[in-house]
Write a protein that holds these residues in place. Structure first.
Motif, PDB file in Angstrom:
ATOM      1  N   UNK A  14       0.852  -1.187   0.000  1.00  0.00           N
ATOM      2  CA  UNK A  14       0.000   0.000   0.000  1.00  0.00           C
ATOM      3  C   UNK A  14       0.886   1.235   0.000  1.00  0.00           C
ATOM      4  N   UNK A  15       0.464   2.232  -0.713  1.00  0.00           N
ATOM      5  CA  UNK A  15       1.193   3.501  -0.740  1.00  0.00           C
ATOM      6  C   UNK A  15       0.386   4.532   0.026  1.00  0.00           C
ATOM      7  N   UNK A  16       0.921   4.951   1.161  1.00  0.00           N
ATOM      8  CA  UNK A  16       0.275   5.956   1.993  1.00  0.00           C
ATOM      9  C   UNK A  16       0.861   7.319   1.650  1.00  0.00           C
ATOM     10  N   UNK A  17      -0.003   8.276   1.340  1.00  0.00           N
ATOM     11  CA  UNK A  17       0.440   9.625   0.993  1.00  0.00           C
ATOM     12  C   UNK A  17      -0.295  10.630   1.882  1.00  0.00           C
ATOM     13  N   UNK A  18       0.466  11.516   2.493  1.00  0.00           N
ATOM     14  CA  UNK A  18      -0.096  12.599   3.277  1.00  0.00           C
ATOM     15  C   UNK A  18       0.272  13.898   2.573  1.00  0.00           C
ATOM     16  N   UNK A  19      -0.723  14.592   2.072  1.00  0.00           N
ATOM     17  CA  UNK A  19      -0.515  15.815   1.302  1.00  0.00           C
ATOM     18  C   UNK A  19      -0.760  17.020   2.199  1.00  0.00           C
ATOM     19  N   UNK A  20       0.163  17.966   2.177  1.00  0.00           N
ATOM     20  CA  UNK A  20       0.124  19.116   3.071  1.00  0.00           C
ATOM     21  C   UNK A  20       0.013  20.395   2.253  1.00  0.00           C
ATOM     22  N   UNK A  21      -0.893  21.271   2.670  1.00  0.00           N
ATOM     23  CA  UNK A  21      -1.040  22.597   2.064  1.00  0.00           C
ATOM     24  C   UNK A  21      -0.613  23.628   3.087  1.00  0.00           C
TER      25      UNK A  21
END
Length: 269
Positions: A221-228
């Motif tokens: 699984x590829x976990x991505x946390x995107x931050x603005x």
């Protein structure tokens, strides 16, 4: 310059003018091709620069191949106190099955690319659907569409419907959960660079992924946390901070500028 040179050039040209025209046409086509490729590359680079945040999905991406630890989650939660917004995206390959028997000529199961998102997705760019309703509404259908029971929604690529003989409003089984197909996804802002796919895209909520119970020890699984981040905030100090504070999770932290440089290298090649 010696007139003899011009005289010999004119004599050679007059005697073999067809060869001269062919040679001149080759040079013109070559120069035109070089100019065209250079112009195409410049336009693509300009587009990449303009849409860099949308191509990554945020100002900063935190990526790892296993669930984030409690300490790492605490680091992310602390970003909210600094006026930053983050959202969680999980991507994995899964198997989808029809909830009910279908036509003979259609597939009963299909490998899919599953993408679980949260309500804040996407932070940048826009997702294009075949419905006027928002993605969050489609992924959270009301009980009236689910026979009086709460259920999970899913938006899918049209190719999945064609292969499995399904339509919007039908049910799909993924793992241990049932999903109601509520719409068709056309494009995603952060999926530009994925040239190779294993199957049609299916988008669900993080709650739906939890109910499907697909993530086990050893799951790919590829976990991505995107931050603005707020506009005035410099990215480099934040990148260094996150790498230090989340080192125990072996995360990969990158900014939209890093993704932009990788795409530029691809275009140059």
């Amino acid at each position: 310059m010696n007139p003899f040179i011009f005289k010999m050039a004119w004599r050679e040209t007059r005697g073999a003018w067809r060869h001269f025209l062919y040679f001149f046409a080759c040079i013109a086509i070559g120069v035109g091709a070089l100019v065209g490729v250079s112009l195409f590359g410049a336009n693509m680079e300009r587009a990449v620069t303009k849409e860099a945040r949308g191509l990554l999905g945020g100002d900063i991406e935190i990526r790892l191949t296993r669930p984030l630890s409690l300490a790492g989650q605490a680091v992310l939660n602390s970003l909210g106190d600094r006026d930053m917004i983050f959202t969680h995206v999980s991507e994995l390959v899964a198997m989808a099955a029809r909830a009910n028997p279908g036509p003979v000529m259609t597939q009963s199961t299909q490998i899919i690319e599953l993408k679980a998102v949260e309500s804040a997705y996407p932070l940048y760019g826009a997702i294009r659907l075949d419905s006027t309703q928002s993605l969050d509404v489609l992924l959270h259908p009301d009980k009236g569409h689910c026979g009086g029971y709460s259920c999970f929604g899913a938006v899918v690529q049209e190719s999945l419907l064609i292969r499995m003989g399904l339509s919007v409003g039908d049910r799909l089984k993924i793992g241990h959960a049932l999903f109601l197909i509520t719409g068709i996804v056309r494009t995603e802002p952060d999926r530009m660079a994925n040239a190779f796919t294993l199957g049609p895209r299916v988008m669900i909520t993080q709650e739906g992924l939890l109910a499907a119970d697909l993530i086990k020890p050893g799951s790919r699984v590829r976990e991505r946390y995107l931050v603005k981040t707020p506009p005035p905030m410099p990215l480099e100090p934040l990148l260094s901070e996150l790498r230090d504070r989340m080192a125990a999770d072996s995360v990969r932290v990158s900014s939209y500028r890093t993704a932009q440089s990788q795409l530029r290298q691809f275009l140059d090649q």
